[in-house]
Scaffold this motif. Structure first.
Motif, PDB file in Angstrom:
ATOM      1  N   ARG A   8       0.824  -1.206   0.000  1.00  0.00           N
ATOM      2  CA  ARG A   8       0.000   0.000   0.000  1.00  0.00           C
ATOM      3  C   ARG A   8       0.865   1.266   0.000  1.00  0.00           C
ATOM      4  NH1 ARG A   8      -3.026  -0.772  -2.779  1.00  0.00           N
ATOM      5  NH2 ARG A   8      -3.395   1.438  -2.578  1.00  0.00           N
ATOM      6  N   ARG A   9       2.041   1.221   0.628  1.00  0.00           N
ATOM      7  CA  ARG A   9       2.886   2.419   0.727  1.00  0.00           C
ATOM      8  C   ARG A   9       3.820   2.607  -0.468  1.00  0.00           C
ATOM      9  NH1 ARG A   9       3.207   0.790   6.388  1.00  0.00           N
ATOM     10  NH2 ARG A   9       1.775   2.142   7.500  1.00  0.00           N
ATOM     11  N   LEU A  10       4.048   1.569  -1.232  1.00  0.00           N
ATOM     12  CA  LEU A  10       4.934   1.681  -2.381  1.00  0.00           C
ATOM     13  C   LEU A  10       4.408   2.772  -3.306  1.00  0.00           C
ATOM     14  CD1 LEU A  10       7.452   0.246  -3.629  1.00  0.00           C
ATOM     15  CD2 LEU A  10       5.814  -1.050  -5.009  1.00  0.00           C
ATOM     16  N   PRO A  11       5.237   3.736  -3.677  1.00  0.00           N
ATOM     17  CA  PRO A  11       4.739   4.841  -4.494  1.00  0.00           C
ATOM     18  C   PRO A  11       4.621   4.490  -5.980  1.00  0.00           C
ATOM     19  CG  PRO A  11       7.033   5.208  -3.970  1.00  0.00           C
ATOM     20  CD  PRO A  11       6.616   3.952  -3.244  1.00  0.00           C
ATOM     21  N   LYS A  12       4.436   3.222  -6.262  1.00  0.00           N
ATOM     22  CA  LYS A  12       4.265   2.743  -7.633  1.00  0.00           C
ATOM     23  C   LYS A  12       3.037   1.846  -7.664  1.00  0.00           C
ATOM     24  CE  LYS A  12       9.212   2.666  -8.343  1.00  0.00           C
ATOM     25  NZ  LYS A  12      10.390   1.918  -8.713  1.00  0.00           N
ATOM     26  N   PRO A  13       2.378   1.769  -8.799  1.00  0.00           N
ATOM     27  CA  PRO A  13       1.245   0.847  -8.898  1.00  0.00           C
ATOM     28  C   PRO A  13       1.722  -0.598  -8.755  1.00  0.00           C
ATOM     29  CG  PRO A  13       1.272   2.376 -10.759  1.00  0.00           C
ATOM     30  CD  PRO A  13       2.566   2.542 -10.023  1.00  0.00           C
ATOM     31  N   VAL A  14       0.966  -1.384  -7.999  1.00  0.00           N
ATOM     32  CA  VAL A  14       1.256  -2.804  -7.822  1.00  0.00           C
ATOM     33  C   VAL A  14       0.133  -3.585  -8.499  1.00  0.00           C
ATOM     34  CG1 VAL A  14       1.645  -4.676  -6.172  1.00  0.00           C
ATOM     35  CG2 VAL A  14       2.454  -2.358  -5.650  1.00  0.00           C
ATOM     36  N   VAL A  15       0.526  -4.477  -9.403  1.00  0.00           N
ATOM     37  CA  VAL A  15      -0.424  -5.242 -10.201  1.00  0.00           C
ATOM     38  C   VAL A  15      -0.397  -6.703  -9.750  1.00  0.00           C
ATOM     39  CG1 VAL A  15      -0.979  -6.035 -12.537  1.00  0.00           C
ATOM     40  CG2 VAL A  15      -0.126  -3.703 -12.181  1.00  0.00           C
ATOM     41  N   ALA A  16      -1.573  -7.285  -9.568  1.00  0.00           N
ATOM     42  CA  ALA A  16      -1.687  -8.716  -9.262  1.00  0.00           C
ATOM     43  C   ALA A  16      -2.345  -9.401 -10.450  1.00  0.00           C
ATOM     44  CB  ALA A  16      -2.526  -8.933  -8.009  1.00  0.00           C
ATOM     45  N   ALA A  17      -1.806 -10.551 -10.817  1.00  0.00           N
ATOM     46  CA  ALA A  17      -2.414 -11.417 -11.829  1.00  0.00           C
ATOM     47  C   ALA A  17      -2.738 -12.726 -11.122  1.00  0.00           C
ATOM     48  CB  ALA A  17      -1.455 -11.638 -12.992  1.00  0.00           C
ATOM     49  N   VAL A  18      -4.016 -13.005 -10.944  1.00  0.00           N
ATOM     50  CA  VAL A  18      -4.450 -14.160 -10.164  1.00  0.00           C
ATOM     51  C   VAL A  18      -4.906 -15.274 -11.088  1.00  0.00           C
ATOM     52  CG1 VAL A  18      -6.061 -14.984  -8.416  1.00  0.00           C
ATOM     53  CG2 VAL A  18      -5.146 -12.649  -8.275  1.00  0.00           C
ATOM     54  N   HIS A  19      -4.195 -16.381 -10.991  1.00  0.00           N
ATOM     55  CA  HIS A  19      -4.546 -17.585 -11.747  1.00  0.00           C
ATOM     56  C   HIS A  19      -4.766 -18.696 -10.732  1.00  0.00           C
ATOM     57  CE1 HIS A  19      -4.602 -20.328 -15.143  1.00  0.00           C
ATOM     58  NE2 HIS A  19      -3.851 -21.143 -14.429  1.00  0.00           N
ATOM     59  N   GLY A  20      -5.976 -19.204 -10.658  1.00  0.00           N
ATOM     60  CA  GLY A  20      -6.263 -20.244  -9.675  1.00  0.00           C
ATOM     61  C   GLY A  20      -6.841 -19.652  -8.407  1.00  0.00           C
ATOM     62  N   ALA A  21      -6.479 -20.263  -7.277  1.00  0.00           N
ATOM     63  CA  ALA A  21      -7.061 -19.890  -5.993  1.00  0.00           C
ATOM     64  C   ALA A  21      -6.334 -18.712  -5.354  1.00  0.00           C
ATOM     65  CB  ALA A  21      -7.013 -21.078  -5.046  1.00  0.00           C
ATOM     66  N   ALA A  22      -7.096 -17.735  -4.908  1.00  0.00           N
ATOM     67  CA  ALA A  22      -6.604 -16.651  -4.057  1.00  0.00           C
ATOM     68  C   ALA A  22      -7.471 -16.704  -2.808  1.00  0.00           C
ATOM     69  CB  ALA A  22      -6.702 -15.300  -4.748  1.00  0.00           C
ATOM     70  N   VAL A  23      -7.047 -17.535  -1.870  1.00  0.00           N
ATOM     71  CA  VAL A  23      -7.846 -17.826  -0.681  1.00  0.00           C
ATOM     72  C   VAL A  23      -7.017 -17.495   0.550  1.00  0.00           C
ATOM     73  CG1 VAL A  23      -9.077 -19.645   0.565  1.00  0.00           C
ATOM     74  CG2 VAL A  23      -9.067 -19.630  -1.928  1.00  0.00           C
ATOM     75  N   GLY A  24      -7.681 -16.999   1.588  1.00  0.00           N
ATOM     76  CA  GLY A  24      -6.971 -16.660   2.812  1.00  0.00           C
ATOM     77  C   GLY A  24      -5.995 -15.525   2.569  1.00  0.00           C
ATOM     78  N   ILE A  25      -4.746 -15.722   2.981  1.00  0.00           N
ATOM     79  CA  ILE A  25      -3.752 -14.651   2.831  1.00  0.00           C
ATOM     80  C   ILE A  25      -3.483 -14.367   1.356  1.00  0.00           C
ATOM     81  CG2 ILE A  25      -1.687 -16.098   2.972  1.00  0.00           C
ATOM     82  CD1 ILE A  25      -2.205 -12.611   4.597  1.00  0.00           C
ATOM     83  N   GLY A  26      -3.672 -15.349   0.479  1.00  0.00           N
ATOM     84  CA  GLY A  26      -3.522 -15.106  -0.957  1.00  0.00           C
ATOM     85  C   GLY A  26      -4.539 -14.099  -1.459  1.00  0.00           C
ATOM     86  N   CYS A  27      -5.754 -14.185  -0.947  1.00  0.00           N
ATOM     87  CA  CYS A  27      -6.791 -13.209  -1.283  1.00  0.00           C
ATOM     88  C   CYS A  27      -6.393 -11.842  -0.740  1.00  0.00           C
ATOM     89  CB  CYS A  27      -8.130 -13.671  -0.721  1.00  0.00           C
ATOM     90  SG  CYS A  27      -9.528 -12.599  -1.128  1.00  0.00           S
ATOM     91  N   SER A  28      -5.912 -11.817   0.495  1.00  0.00           N
ATOM     92  CA  SER A  28      -5.496 -10.550   1.109  1.00  0.00           C
ATOM     93  C   SER A  28      -4.393  -9.891   0.291  1.00  0.00           C
ATOM     94  CB  SER A  28      -4.997 -10.789   2.535  1.00  0.00           C
ATOM     95  OG  SER A  28      -6.002 -11.365   3.328  1.00  0.00           O
ATOM     96  N   LEU A  29      -3.406 -10.669  -0.130  1.00  0.00           N
ATOM     97  CA  LEU A  29      -2.303 -10.116  -0.924  1.00  0.00           C
ATOM     98  C   LEU A  29      -2.802  -9.557  -2.247  1.00  0.00           C
ATOM     99  CD1 LEU A  29       0.495 -12.732  -0.241  1.00  0.00           C
ATOM    100  CD2 LEU A  29       0.622 -10.282   0.239  1.00  0.00           C
ATOM    101  N   ALA A  30      -3.683 -10.287  -2.920  1.00  0.00           N
ATOM    102  CA  ALA A  30      -4.223  -9.794  -4.184  1.00  0.00           C
ATOM    103  C   ALA A  30      -4.990  -8.489  -3.977  1.00  0.00           C
ATOM    104  CB  ALA A  30      -5.125 -10.847  -4.824  1.00  0.00           C
ATOM    105  N   LEU A  31      -5.818  -8.438  -2.935  1.00  0.00           N
ATOM    106  CA  LEU A  31      -6.643  -7.253  -2.696  1.00  0.00           C
ATOM    107  C   LEU A  31      -5.833  -6.059  -2.200  1.00  0.00           C
ATOM    108  CD1 LEU A  31      -9.829  -8.886  -1.150  1.00  0.00           C
ATOM    109  CD2 LEU A  31      -9.333  -8.342  -3.544  1.00  0.00           C
ATOM    110  N   ALA A  32      -4.639  -6.310  -1.673  1.00  0.00           N
ATOM    111  CA  ALA A  32      -3.762  -5.209  -1.269  1.00  0.00           C
ATOM    112  C   ALA A  32      -3.203  -4.468  -2.479  1.00  0.00           C
ATOM    113  CB  ALA A  32      -2.619  -5.738  -0.403  1.00  0.00           C
TER     114      ALA A  32
END
Length: 174
Positions: A8-32
């Protein structure tokens, strides 16, 4: 939580590409992340409840502004899978692409961002974070405190045991 706060603090856009399951902390990381692409077979979920825990990794901060109160409670309390098309409809992701094109689309997006106005990105991200996630550090601390207590509960032990044994857990509220 340092990884979540850093995204969230990185002054650059962070892009997530989700293939498969994003569950639990994986979901949290993607949504961050700032922008989220998903393959059509991807799914998301706050499955913490299924083992007697609660959402963490910032999910209690990231999910409500994206999906609203009703859906946030649904995700947190029921731990259901949210398929990629529904995640797009609910505002959890920005785009859904065919699985075979996901990385190509993600690379095209990151190439576009790399050519863009970095100072503008940094300022936009800072202002949006200030408005949407002003209390993120406090929320991460609260999640950590609550999760720590839940991790010592009998319900958590039962949830993990049931998961390993591939059976329904029997929670007792202890």
């Amino acid at each position: 939580h340092p990884a979540i706060a850093s995204i969230r603090r990185l002054p650059k856009p962070v892009v997530a590409a989700v293939h498969g399951a994003a569950v639990g902390i994986g979901c949290s990381l993607a949504l961050a992340c700032d922008l989220v692409l998903a393959g059509e077979s991807a799914f998301f979920g706050l499955a913490f409840v299924n083992i007697g825990l609660m959402p963490d990794g910032g999910s209690t901060a990231f999910v409500p502004p994206a999906v609203g109160k009703a859906r946030a409670f649904q995700m947190a309390l029921l731990g259901e899978r949210i398929p990629a098309p529904r995640a797009l409809e609910w505002g959890l992701v920005n785009w859904v692409h065919p699985d075979g094109q996901l990385m190509e689309e993600a690379e095209a997006l990151t190439a576009r961002l790399a050519k863009g106005p970095t100072r503008s990105y940094a300022s936009s991200k800072r202002a949006l974070n200030n408005f949407i996630y002003r209390e993120l550090d406090d929320q991460l601390a609260l999640e950590g405190e609550l999760q720590h207590a839940l991790g010592r509960s009998q319900d958590f032990m039962e949830g993990v045991t049931a998961f390993v044994q591939k059976r329904e857990p029997v929670f007792t509220g202890r």
